[in-house]
Design a protein around this motif. Structure first.
Motif, PDB file in Angstrom:
ATOM      1  N   SER A  88       4.796  -6.080  -4.752  1.00  0.00           N
ATOM      2  CA  SER A  88       4.702  -4.907  -3.962  1.00  0.00           C
ATOM      3  C   SER A  88       2.869  -4.869  -3.653  1.00  0.00           C
ATOM      4  O   SER A  88       2.302  -5.365  -4.376  1.00  0.00           O
ATOM      5  CB  SER A  88       4.971  -3.658  -4.723  1.00  0.00           C
ATOM      6  OG  SER A  88       4.339  -2.674  -4.252  1.00  0.00           O
ATOM      7  N   THR A  89       2.869  -4.529  -2.198  1.00  0.00           N
ATOM      8  CA  THR A  89       1.463  -4.229  -1.924  1.00  0.00           C
ATOM      9  C   THR A  89       0.828  -3.274  -2.521  1.00  0.00           C
ATOM     10  O   THR A  89      -0.485  -3.425  -2.553  1.00  0.00           O
ATOM     11  CB  THR A  89       1.462  -4.481  -0.211  1.00  0.00           C
ATOM     12  OG1 THR A  89       2.315  -3.295   0.323  1.00  0.00           O
ATOM     13  CG2 THR A  89       1.949  -5.759   0.365  1.00  0.00           C
ATOM     14  N   ASN A  90       1.575  -2.174  -2.645  1.00  0.00           N
ATOM     15  CA  ASN A  90       0.850  -1.148  -3.305  1.00  0.00           C
ATOM     16  C   ASN A  90       0.264  -1.466  -4.619  1.00  0.00           C
ATOM     17  O   ASN A  90      -0.673  -0.994  -4.880  1.00  0.00           O
ATOM     18  CB  ASN A  90       1.884   0.089  -3.650  1.00  0.00           C
ATOM     19  CG  ASN A  90       1.790   0.858  -2.190  1.00  0.00           C
ATOM     20  OD1 ASN A  90       1.516   0.770  -1.124  1.00  0.00           O
ATOM     21  ND2 ASN A  90       2.012   2.119  -2.382  1.00  0.00           N
ATOM     22  N   ALA A  93      -2.841  -3.415  -4.498  1.00  0.00           N
ATOM     23  CA  ALA A  93      -3.719  -2.670  -3.691  1.00  0.00           C
ATOM     24  C   ALA A  93      -4.362  -1.961  -4.935  1.00  0.00           C
ATOM     25  O   ALA A  93      -5.707  -1.614  -4.834  1.00  0.00           O
ATOM     26  CB  ALA A  93      -3.218  -1.652  -2.737  1.00  0.00           C
ATOM     27  N   TYR A 131       4.752  -5.697   6.098  1.00  0.00           N
ATOM     28  CA  TYR A 131       4.674  -4.893   4.730  1.00  0.00           C
ATOM     29  C   TYR A 131       3.441  -5.068   4.217  1.00  0.00           C
ATOM     30  O   TYR A 131       2.292  -6.027   3.858  1.00  0.00           O
ATOM     31  CB  TYR A 131       5.482  -5.830   3.738  1.00  0.00           C
ATOM     32  CG  TYR A 131       6.805  -6.434   4.247  1.00  0.00           C
ATOM     33  CD1 TYR A 131       7.702  -5.397   4.633  1.00  0.00           C
ATOM     34  CD2 TYR A 131       6.976  -7.589   4.432  1.00  0.00           C
ATOM     35  CE1 TYR A 131       9.093  -5.646   5.077  1.00  0.00           C
ATOM     36  CE2 TYR A 131       8.216  -8.147   4.935  1.00  0.00           C
ATOM     37  CZ  TYR A 131       9.242  -7.012   5.047  1.00  0.00           C
ATOM     38  OH  TYR A 131      10.354  -7.472   5.760  1.00  0.00           O
ATOM     39  N   THR A 133      -0.221  -2.256   2.851  1.00  0.00           N
ATOM     40  CA  THR A 133      -0.764  -1.126   2.110  1.00  0.00           C
ATOM     41  C   THR A 133      -2.351  -0.960   2.640  1.00  0.00           C
ATOM     42  O   THR A 133      -3.215  -1.990   2.699  1.00  0.00           O
ATOM     43  CB  THR A 133      -0.943  -1.313   0.594  1.00  0.00           C
ATOM     44  OG1 THR A 133       0.379  -1.154   0.044  1.00  0.00           O
ATOM     45  CG2 THR A 133      -1.584  -0.092   0.102  1.00  0.00           C
ATOM     46  N   THR A 152       0.590   8.942   8.892  1.00  0.00           N
ATOM     47  CA  THR A 152       0.980   7.469   9.031  1.00  0.00           C
ATOM     48  C   THR A 152       2.288   7.208   9.900  1.00  0.00           C
ATOM     49  O   THR A 152       2.399   6.359  10.577  1.00  0.00           O
ATOM     50  CB  THR A 152       1.286   6.835   7.719  1.00  0.00           C
ATOM     51  OG1 THR A 152       0.016   6.972   6.940  1.00  0.00           O
ATOM     52  CG2 THR A 152       1.368   5.255   7.724  1.00  0.00           C
ATOM     53  N   THR A 188       3.434   6.667  -0.053  1.00  0.00           N
ATOM     54  CA  THR A 188       1.701   7.186  -0.254  1.00  0.00           C
ATOM     55  C   THR A 188       1.756   7.288  -1.796  1.00  0.00           C
ATOM     56  O   THR A 188       2.490   8.152  -2.338  1.00  0.00           O
ATOM     57  CB  THR A 188       1.525   8.462   0.531  1.00  0.00           C
ATOM     58  OG1 THR A 188       1.848   8.146   2.081  1.00  0.00           O
ATOM     59  CG2 THR A 188       0.260   8.666   0.286  1.00  0.00           C
ATOM     60  N   GLU A 189       0.727   6.901  -2.293  1.00  0.00           N
ATOM     61  CA  GLU A 189       0.399   7.209  -3.743  1.00  0.00           C
ATOM     62  C   GLU A 189      -1.021   7.265  -3.940  1.00  0.00           C
ATOM     63  O   GLU A 189      -1.780   6.742  -3.538  1.00  0.00           O
ATOM     64  CB  GLU A 189       0.716   5.845  -4.549  1.00  0.00           C
ATOM     65  CG  GLU A 189       2.358   5.263  -4.689  1.00  0.00           C
ATOM     66  CD  GLU A 189       2.596   4.374  -5.439  1.00  0.00           C
ATOM     67  OE1 GLU A 189       3.295   4.462  -6.352  1.00  0.00           O
ATOM     68  OE2 GLU A 189       2.187   3.241  -5.045  1.00  0.00           O
ATOM     69  N   LEU A 201      -3.267   5.020  -1.664  1.00  0.00           N
ATOM     70  CA  LEU A 201      -2.513   4.110  -1.157  1.00  0.00           C
ATOM     71  C   LEU A 201      -1.327   4.279  -0.127  1.00  0.00           C
ATOM     72  O   LEU A 201      -0.607   5.047  -0.591  1.00  0.00           O
ATOM     73  CB  LEU A 201      -2.181   3.169  -2.228  1.00  0.00           C
ATOM     74  CG  LEU A 201      -3.014   2.979  -3.508  1.00  0.00           C
ATOM     75  CD1 LEU A 201      -2.275   1.954  -4.275  1.00  0.00           C
ATOM     76  CD2 LEU A 201      -4.283   2.152  -2.820  1.00  0.00           C
ATOM     77  N   GLY A 203       1.436   2.771   1.649  1.00  0.00           N
ATOM     78  CA  GLY A 203       2.236   1.591   1.894  1.00  0.00           C
ATOM     79  C   GLY A 203       3.200   1.548   3.112  1.00  0.00           C
ATOM     80  O   GLY A 203       3.703   2.791   3.130  1.00  0.00           O
TER      81      GLY A 203
END
Length: 322
Positions: A88-90, A93, A131, A133, A152, A188-189, A201, A203
């Motif tokens: 996962s890119t998140n 990140a 894909y 982040t 976004t 969004t995190e 973050l 994503g």
């Protein structure tokens, strides 16, 4: 980077080899090697004995140097980290946040093995999509940070709809659709230290250049890709560059507490307003009509008795009138 300089000099018109060597300050042998590397990467370069070199076509690759070539932003996308495959890119990140990565740092994967959504189920991420982040560091509260999902979504929709003429719409709060099928999701995190936000973050998963058969059968009725719907492939690096520019402009407005234009653009690009919806908020399910969003980004629904209600967080399903 030499390859970037070569492409910049040959992208619009022919340049002779002698002039190119002077501008790059490299040897003939090194130029030939760089041109061979570009050819192997998929770049088509025309060679004329008298005129020299000219770029004919650009491959659909996500190399950082290709995304940064011609990038017109102040900080978004100035640091890009590309991976062939990630869970996962998140998730990746978050490690960069701990290493004090600057605002605007981007993590990109050609594919993901465990991409996530707001509902924590899997996001199918085959090669051919976007894909990534973004690492952002806004000085805002957690409540204000939630608006970044809206921003976004608007930025992606404006990019695809206004720049690339792709007929997409936004489904509140974080999906983009072609027709009634999903082509993009946003996760969004916030990364926090006690009550303080260290970073946010954002994503993004956009299904761009893969065929429908890359999707599991269970998703084919609800998800699709741009290529599958329009039978056209798009250069993903160009989409990313345009998105970074649009997003940064909206993000700067947001940091100045100016959210009105962003909401007006959401309303223009919405596929939610005017539809009957099924709203999931925790364990509660509501059937109502979606009539708009507030200036803060909350969904406004109308019940059968005419009562209006604001939905601050949740998921919706657009349904036919019953």
């Amino acid at each position: 980077m030499i390859r970037k300089k070569i492409l910049k000099n040959i992208e619009n018109e022919y340049i002779t080899e002698s002039d190119l060597l002077k501008k790059l300050d490299i040897t003939h042998e090194k130029l030939k090697q760089h041109l061979l590397d570009l050819k192997e990467a998929g770049y088509l370069i025309k060679i004329d004995a008298e005129k020299g070199y000219k770029l004919e076509s650009i491959p659909d690759i996500l190399e950082p140097f290709e995304i940064s070539r011609g990038l017109d932003t102040n900080y978004i996308g100035h640091s890009i980290h590309l991976y062939k495959e990630l869970e996962s890119t998140n998730t990746t990140a978050k490690k960069f946040v701990e290493q004090d990565a600057k605002e605007g740092t981007i993590i990109i994967a050609e594919s993901q093995t465990a991409g996530r959504t707001r509902k924590h189920d899997g996001w199918v991420s085959p090669e051919g999509g976007i894909y990534m982040t973004m690492i952002l560091r806004p000085e805002v509260s957690l409540k204000e940070a939630s608006k970044l999902t809206i921003i976004t979504g608007v930025a992606i929709a404006k990019t695809l709809h206004d720049v690339f003429d792709i007929d997409v719409g936004i489904k509140w709060p974080n999906d983009l659709l072609i027709g009634n099928k999903k082509i993009c999701g946003i996760l969004t995190e916030a990364v926090t230290d006690y009550d303080e936000i260290k970073a946010v973050l954002v994503g993004i998963g956009i299904d761009v250049n893969f065929d429908e058969d890359k999707l599991p059968d269970k998703l084919k009725d609800v998800a699709t890709s741009v290529k599958a719907e329009l039978d056209t492939e798009y250069n993903r690096a160009e989409i990313i560059k345009e998105f970074f520019k649009v997003f940064e402009e909206l993000y700067e407005q947001y940091k100045k507490h100016d959210f009105k234009y962003i909401v007006s653009e959401w309303r223009r690009l919405s596929t939610t307003t005017g539809n009957r919806v099924k709203v999931y908020t925790g364990r509660k399910v509501i059937y109502a009509d979606a009539v708009g969003i507030t200036n803060e980004g909350a969904l406004i629904i109308e019940h059968e008795d005419g009562k209006l209600e604001k939905v601050i967080s949740g998921e919706i399903e657009i349904i036919d009138d019953e």
